[in-house]
Design an enzyme around this catalytic site. Structure first.
Site, PDB file in Angstrom:
ATOM      1  CE  LYS A   1      72.058  33.368  24.058  1.00  0.00           C
ATOM      2  NZ  LYS A   1      71.652  32.282  23.133  1.00  0.00           N
TER       3      LYS A   1
ATOM      4  CE1 TYR B   1      75.305  34.054  25.546  1.00  0.00           C
ATOM      5  CE2 TYR B   1      74.383  34.855  27.616  1.00  0.00           C
ATOM      6  CZ  TYR B   1      74.564  33.837  26.695  1.00  0.00           C
ATOM      7  OH  TYR B   1      73.978  32.606  26.917  1.00  0.00           O
TER       8      TYR B   1
END
Length: 253
Positions: free
Chosen positions: A159, A155
């Protein structure tokens, strides 16, 4: 109204932040295309907008599939009559140690979060450039696109990638009149994070890491997204707007 008769396309529009963006844009006069992997959820949001007198069309959308993305952008243009704003809200995350993270899970998170931002943006921008039109793209990054947290390697990497992609697209598309910005939310209470808030101790911890001593809610992020997408901010591109209640400001000692 700021978005009167403008066409706003939202990926991941069936729930969470994406849903709130759809509703908020419609309340500002936008025609909305609700894209979501879950077609029933997308239709529920579109129906809610129509029930309030707005204009909305639902689409089943797999942001990792080029054919599905193309169909979404072209279908939205046909249904709404134009293209103005794209909000890339679709996303997933893992919670597992970097030592235990499987290659399959790593690829899945990066595919949805990074490729799933790139493909809709490319398809949307191509249509605008072909027509000589201007437009806005707003990506959902995260505070974990600016820092890190335990057990979220994929993640966090994805991002950070969204932040980099936002800047690259802004650089390349600026002279075409297409602005590209991102929002970096803190912890927002959505269906994806709801499990945190079922534990009183965890809920208190989450509040405590924010300077404002509360977690965020989807309307907090929707307002920031619409701010970035409105035409009045025409000189703002390549920016990452942090909306995190002071989480990244510093630690309380």
């Amino acid at each position: 109204m700021r978005f009167q008769d403008r066409a706003v396309l939202v990926t991941g529009g069936g729930s969470g932040i994406g849903r709130e963006v759809c509703l908020a844009a419609a309340a500002e006069g936008a025609r909305v295309a609700v894209g979501d992997l879950d077609a029933a959820r997308a239709e529920t949001v579109a129906a809610a907008i129509r029930g309030r007198g707005g204009e909305a069309q639902a689409f089943r959308l797999d942001v990792t599939d080029p054919a599905s993305v193309t169909a979404f952008v072209e279908g939205a243009e046909t249904a709404l009559g134009r293209l103005d704003v794209l909000v890339n809200s679709a996303g997933i995350r893992e919670i597992v140690s970097v030592l235990d993270l499987s290659l399959e899970e790593w690829r899945r998170v990066l595919d949805v979060n990074m490729t799933g931002t790139f493909l809709p943006s490319q398809a949307f921008a191509r249509r605008l450039v072909a027509q000589g039109r201007t437009g806005q793209i707003v990506n959902l990054a995260s505070t974990l696109g600016l820092m890190a947290a335990p057990n979220r390697a994929a993640y966090t990497a994805s991002k950070h990638g969204v932040v980099g992609l936002t800047k690259e697209m802004a650089l390349e598309l600026g002279e075409r009149g297409i602005r590209v910005n991102a929002v970096a939310p803190g912890v927002i209470r959505t269906p994806m994070t709801e499990r945190y808030f079922q534990d009183p101790e965890m809920s208190a911890t989450i509040r405590g890491i924010h300077a404002m001593n509360r977690c965020g809610e989807p309307p907090d992020i929707a307002r920031a997204i619409l701010f970035l997408a409105e035409e009045g901010n025409g000189f703002m591109t390549g920016s990452v707007l942090t909306v995190d209640g002071g989480w990244t400001t510093g630690k309380k000692m």
